[in-house]
Design a protein around this motif. Structure first.
Motif, PDB file in Angstrom:
ATOM      1  N   ASP A 178      -8.443  13.555  -0.819  1.00  0.00           N
ATOM      2  CA  ASP A 178      -7.730  14.833  -0.906  1.00  0.00           C
ATOM      3  C   ASP A 178      -6.225  14.627  -0.941  1.00  0.00           C
ATOM      4  OD1 ASP A 178     -10.130  16.191  -0.887  1.00  0.00           O
ATOM      5  OD2 ASP A 178     -10.115  16.537   1.271  1.00  0.00           O
ATOM      6  N   ARG A 179      -5.759  13.595  -0.277  1.00  0.00           N
ATOM      7  CA  ARG A 179      -4.329  13.334  -0.186  1.00  0.00           C
ATOM      8  C   ARG A 179      -3.785  12.575  -1.394  1.00  0.00           C
ATOM      9  NH1 ARG A 179      -1.243   9.667   4.419  1.00  0.00           N
ATOM     10  NH2 ARG A 179       0.753  10.773   4.328  1.00  0.00           N
ATOM     11  N   LEU A 180      -4.606  11.695  -1.961  1.00  0.00           N
ATOM     12  CA  LEU A 180      -4.100  10.745  -2.951  1.00  0.00           C
ATOM     13  C   LEU A 180      -4.666  10.914  -4.354  1.00  0.00           C
ATOM     14  CD1 LEU A 180      -4.223   7.458  -0.805  1.00  0.00           C
ATOM     15  CD2 LEU A 180      -2.270   9.005  -1.142  1.00  0.00           C
ATOM     16  N   GLN A 181      -5.543  11.876  -4.568  1.00  0.00           N
ATOM     17  CA  GLN A 181      -6.299  11.905  -5.819  1.00  0.00           C
ATOM     18  C   GLN A 181      -5.446  12.084  -7.076  1.00  0.00           C
ATOM     19  OE1 GLN A 181      -8.900  15.394  -6.389  1.00  0.00           O
ATOM     20  NE2 GLN A 181      -8.051  16.170  -4.470  1.00  0.00           N
ATOM     21  N   GLU A 182      -4.219  12.547  -6.960  1.00  0.00           N
ATOM     22  CA  GLU A 182      -3.362  12.689  -8.128  1.00  0.00           C
ATOM     23  C   GLU A 182      -2.545  11.431  -8.398  1.00  0.00           C
ATOM     24  OE1 GLU A 182      -3.676  15.232 -10.132  1.00  0.00           O
ATOM     25  OE2 GLU A 182      -5.170  16.032  -8.738  1.00  0.00           O
ATOM     26  N   ASN A 183      -2.583  10.484  -7.480  1.00  0.00           N
ATOM     27  CA  ASN A 183      -1.800   9.265  -7.637  1.00  0.00           C
ATOM     28  C   ASN A 183      -2.482   8.322  -8.636  1.00  0.00           C
ATOM     29  OD1 ASN A 183      -1.448   6.258  -6.796  1.00  0.00           O
ATOM     30  ND2 ASN A 183       0.342   7.266  -5.914  1.00  0.00           N
ATOM     31  N   PRO A 184      -1.801   7.906  -9.703  1.00  0.00           N
ATOM     32  CA  PRO A 184      -2.441   7.066 -10.728  1.00  0.00           C
ATOM     33  C   PRO A 184      -2.958   5.733 -10.186  1.00  0.00           C
ATOM     34  CG  PRO A 184      -0.399   7.996 -11.562  1.00  0.00           C
ATOM     35  CD  PRO A 184      -0.425   8.289 -10.095  1.00  0.00           C
ATOM     36  N   CYS A 185      -2.212   5.098  -9.281  1.00  0.00           N
ATOM     37  CA  CYS A 185      -2.651   3.812  -8.734  1.00  0.00           C
ATOM     38  C   CYS A 185      -3.905   3.986  -7.880  1.00  0.00           C
ATOM     39  CB  CYS A 185      -1.540   3.178  -7.904  1.00  0.00           C
ATOM     40  SG  CYS A 185      -0.088   2.697  -8.864  1.00  0.00           S
ATOM     41  N   TYR A 186      -3.952   5.065  -7.116  1.00  0.00           N
ATOM     42  CA  TYR A 186      -5.143   5.345  -6.310  1.00  0.00           C
ATOM     43  C   TYR A 186      -6.361   5.523  -7.203  1.00  0.00           C
ATOM     44  CZ  TYR A 186      -8.468   7.981  -3.474  1.00  0.00           C
ATOM     45  OH  TYR A 186      -9.607   8.418  -2.838  1.00  0.00           O
ATOM     46  N   ARG A 187      -6.209   6.268  -8.279  1.00  0.00           N
ATOM     47  CA  ARG A 187      -7.337   6.538  -9.164  1.00  0.00           C
ATOM     48  C   ARG A 187      -7.858   5.244  -9.801  1.00  0.00           C
ATOM     49  NH1 ARG A 187      -7.903  11.955 -10.421  1.00  0.00           N
ATOM     50  NH2 ARG A 187      -8.781  11.518 -12.484  1.00  0.00           N
ATOM     51  N   ALA A 191       0.832  -1.207   0.000  1.00  0.00           N
ATOM     52  CA  ALA A 191       0.000   0.000   0.000  1.00  0.00           C
ATOM     53  C   ALA A 191       0.864   1.254   0.000  1.00  0.00           C
ATOM     54  CB  ALA A 191      -0.932  -0.016   1.208  1.00  0.00           C
ATOM     55  N   HIS A 192       1.951   1.229   0.778  1.00  0.00           N
ATOM     56  CA  HIS A 192       2.860   2.373   0.816  1.00  0.00           C
ATOM     57  C   HIS A 192       3.445   2.626  -0.571  1.00  0.00           C
ATOM     58  CE1 HIS A 192       6.499   4.385   3.044  1.00  0.00           C
ATOM     59  NE2 HIS A 192       5.987   5.158   2.098  1.00  0.00           N
ATOM     60  N   SER A 193       3.911   1.578  -1.236  1.00  0.00           N
ATOM     61  CA  SER A 193       4.525   1.733  -2.551  1.00  0.00           C
ATOM     62  C   SER A 193       3.495   2.101  -3.622  1.00  0.00           C
ATOM     63  CB  SER A 193       5.237   0.437  -2.950  1.00  0.00           C
ATOM     64  OG  SER A 193       6.297   0.160  -2.061  1.00  0.00           O
ATOM     65  N   ARG A 194       2.316   1.546  -3.512  1.00  0.00           N
ATOM     66  CA  ARG A 194       1.303   1.798  -4.531  1.00  0.00           C
ATOM     67  C   ARG A 194       0.818   3.247  -4.490  1.00  0.00           C
ATOM     68  NH1 ARG A 194      -1.008  -0.850  -8.407  1.00  0.00           N
ATOM     69  NH2 ARG A 194      -3.201  -0.595  -8.953  1.00  0.00           N
ATOM     70  N   TYR A 195       0.717   3.796  -3.292  1.00  0.00           N
ATOM     71  CA  TYR A 195       0.173   5.146  -3.163  1.00  0.00           C
ATOM     72  C   TYR A 195       1.237   6.187  -2.825  1.00  0.00           C
ATOM     73  CZ  TYR A 195      -3.795   2.031  -3.001  1.00  0.00           C
ATOM     74  OH  TYR A 195      -4.687   1.033  -3.286  1.00  0.00           O
TER      75      TYR A 195
END
Length: 738
Positions: free
Chosen positions: A541-550, A472-476
């Motif tokens: 709000d924290r992760l929305q720009e992260n491609p894996c999160y999206r 999870a740390h690496s993905r996000y």
């Protein structure tokens, strides 16, 4: 000359000269290829890394990772080892993730250093990748850019033995034309591009063809690019060999030939296979090997699977031994170093036939060093432990996991964390030589594959809890309590079960819970996935720009909505039984609306678009007619698979925008309209009549050409939030959760 000027001239003129004189290849390591891979994978940080050759001390591949001044040194005995060192740094220090559909490749600031030298040695001589089916269910329409990404992915994850089937039809074409076969003969032989796997396996001829000459030419060129890149990174690709499959017109040209007629599941026309003792078997096998090596070179590994999902014409041990000998000898006559790499799928699929005597006879026809068996579904139905480890032959433990390229969330993570290590350390494992991934389709469930490939460089089992936290740390890119908790729930739900459960939406319409290839009995509490969705949105709000999160946000939301479809389906079945028209109309509207909502959510991400699959296919066409043929191939494979009466309909179904609204919804509308009429007019619902109407419509859709976009539509975050607000509370109430 002033010192500063002298220094400047040395830097400008002498240093480039020294670099250019440095050896491009040292030992078995192509440094140039490794530096180019680093530049492709992490272009913004490529200058942080240096590559050095590290010779093996034994048979095992090895890598080291070390901080030397301001450089991170990647050492390995070949390009795959160096790439594996890079990936180890990405995952464990930079906390990055390189994967299908979405990658997180943003380094922390400051860039993490490596405090102590890392050294890894793999216990596996071979790390195999690809199923024959993958070349259709996923990569039918890949161009060089997409292949280049996949080869980098393979190298980063330690793969050194990929199956390499692209472009083979050009070789077969030249061989059979040398034997006097014409355009007409080849048109009756080659399938369309979406069905090559089953052509190679001898299951079918000609379906969705004829195959244009431009395809053969373009994909021969593409295969040469693929093989060159794989080899310069240190991989040893597996090319095909002859198994006896010949054109259906073979008998006309060679009436004395000994041919067997075979039929795949009774659904397609017979195919023809040469008997191993016919002189033409050796002739054609040798011709093919010579032509293939001339065209593509060789690394001495050859894939050949006889009787794929078909019963051999005889169970006689002598006959089966002769088949094995003949297939192997057709390789060894031309390449004395030939090793046959055989999928062990038939030993599971037709296990009633393949009893010990039959298996021993078949495998016994090949020298021990000349054969490697892939235990294809090792994570669920292993063959090695009931065959004395394939009676002494070399073998590779493989994870199959995926069927048809279907992209729901599933996998048995706990078992996968432990099983490879258990088998590796089992004293009865015999000549176990490797580990492999052989999914029928990829670009789905990336966590499962990341978990599998972490076994490549270790002997011990994986602690799944700590592994998931790091994943999870690496993905996000950052530690996040919400995401850690989300993955803990996923570990206990979607990723606690192997299976092929699907959404009722994707099944051919029926009142039944299960429909041929769509099993809708979800083996976990669907309410828990709503909790995952909520946790993910709490970090938006924290992760929305992260491609894996999206990507993951859409994937989880889609799973929540798709799971709900079965609940509604069972409601309108009850409405029909009780003839409750108001309730039926209410549930019918909700079902149709749900399909639209799933489609809208998936349309926000490029990984879930039917239009991309279709338009990628059409782009290979050099004429309008070719593009139309490729579009039909693309449409047919992911829906009917064959004609309107195909047994395999929906086997390769996808949860994609465009399919939901353009294919699944219209056929449900036909079904529910007919049910509505029966309730209103007190008639008995005739399922077979409606099914015939739907099948006719499906075939029209396969042959149609309405456009589907290959570009995402809508704001992913806004639509995800709106769907959560619309459904979460209602579904919790339905599932009995406060």
């Amino acid at each position: 000359m002033k010192p500063k000027l002298l220094h400047f001239l040395l830097v400008v003129f002498l240093f480039p000269l020294l670099v250019s004189c440095a050896p491009e290849v040292e030992g078995t390591l192509n440094k140039k290829a490794s530096y180019e891979l680093i530049e492709r994978v992490v272009p913004d940080y490529a200058d942080l890394f240096e590559v050095e050759y590290l010779p093996k001390e034994g048979e095992a591949d090895i890598f080291e990772l070390e901080q030397c001044g301001d450089k991170i040194v990647l050492r390995g005995n070949n390009g795959v080892s160096v790439a594996s060192a890079l990936n180890y740094y990405l995952k464990n220090y930079a906390h990055c993730e390189y994967s299908w559909n979405a990658s997180n490749l943003k380094f922390p600031d400051p860039v993490p250093t490596v405090p102590e030298k890392v050294r890894k040695e793999t216990p596996y001589q071979y790390r195999h990748y690809f199923n024959y089916c993958t070349f259709n269910y996923t990569s039918s329409w890949w161009d060089w850019d997409r292949w280049q990404f996949e080869i980098d992915y393979m190298a980063l994850h330690g793969i050194n033995m990929p199956l390499a089937m692209t472009g083979q039809n050009a070789v077969w074409d030249r061989v059979y034309r040398k034997l006097g076969f014409s355009d007409e003969d080849m048109d009756k032989f080659f399938t369309g591009p979406a069905y090559f796997m089953w052509f190679w396996a001898g299951n079918i001829d000609a379906w969705c063809g004829p195959l244009p000459a431009s395809w053969k030419e373009s994909h021969e060129k593409l295969q040469k690019q693929i093989l060159a890149r794989e080899r310069e990174l240190g991989m040893t690709p597996i090319l095909p060999a002859f198994t006896g499959h010949v054109p259906p017109t073979f008998m006309k040209k060679y009436p004395e030939a000994k041919l067997k007629r075979l039929n795949w599941e009774g659904r397609f026309d017979d195919t023809f296979v040469l008997e191993p003792d016919d002189p033409m078997f050796k002739t054609i096998g040798n011709m093919f090997m010579e032509e293939q090596i001339k065209t593509f070179g060789t690394d001495h590994f050859y894939g050949a699977d006889t009787f794929n999902e078909m019963y051999p014409p005889s169970s006689d041990s002598t006959y089966l031994n002769g088949i094995g000998k003949a297939v192997y000898q057709s390789m060894a006559d031309v390449d004395s170093e030939a090793v046959w790499v055989m999928q062990g799928w038939m030993f599971h699929d037709k296990r009633s036939f393949w009893q010990p005597d039959q298996m021993k006879a078949y495998l016994g026809g090949v020298p021990d060093k000349g054969l490697i068996v892939l235990d294809l579904w090792g994570e669920e139905f292993p063959i090695w432990d009931r065959t004395e480890a394939f009676y002494g032959k070399q073998w590779i433990w493989c994870m199959l996991h995926n069927f048809g390229g279907r992209n729901m969330m599933y996998g048995n993570a706990a078992k996968l964390a432990a099983e490879p290590s258990r088998v590796l350390n089992d004293p009865s494992a015999g000549a176990l030589r490797g580990i492999g991934a052989v999914p029928e389709g990829i670009e789905q469930n990336p966590m499962i594959y990341s978990l599998l490939f972490d076994h490549v460089w270790r002997r011990d089992a994986i602690d799944l809890d700590s592994w998931l936290k790091n994943y999870a740390h690496s993905r996000y890119g950052v530690p996040d309590e919400n995401m850690e908790r989300a993955w803990e729930i996923l570990k206990q739900t979607t990723y606690a079960h192997e299976g092929n459960y699907e959404s009722a939406i994707m099944a051919r319409p029926t009142f039944e819970r299960d429909n041929v290839w769509a099993y809708t009995g979800i083996p976990y509490d669907p309410a828990e996935i709503i909790d995952v969705w909520e946790l993910m949105l709490a970090s938006v709000d924290r992760l929305q720009e992260n491609p894996c999160y999206r990507y993951d946000l859409v994937l989880v939301g889609k799973q929540v909505l798709a799971n709900y479809a079965t609940v509604i389906q069972q409601k309108f079945r009850e409405d029909y039984d009780t003839k409750d028209l108001p309730a039926f109309e209410r549930n019918r509207r909700e079902f149709m609306e749900l399909i639209d909502d799933v489609d809208a959510l998936m349309a926000t991400h490029e990984a879930f678009l039917l239009g991309k699959w279709i338009n990628d296919a059409k782009r290979w066409g050099t004429t309008k007619e070719e593009s139309q043929l490729y579009e039909k191939n693309a449409r047919d494979l992911v829906t009917l698979w064959g004609d309107k009466d195909a047994f395999l309909h929906d086997y390769a179904s996808k949860q994609w925008a465009g399919l939901f609204k353009g294919f699944y919804k219209p056929r449900w509308e036909m079904f529910l309209t007919a049910v509505d009429d029966c309730i209103r007019n007190d008639k008995v619902f005739e399922a077979e009549v409606v099914d015939d109407q739907i099948r006719a419509w499906e075939w029209e859709w396969v042959n149609s050409s309405e456009p589907y976009t290959d570009k995402p539509e809508g704001d992913l975050i806004v639509i995800s939030k709106a769907m959560y607000e619309k459904y979460a509370a209602k579904l919790r109430s339905i599932y009995g959760v406060e």
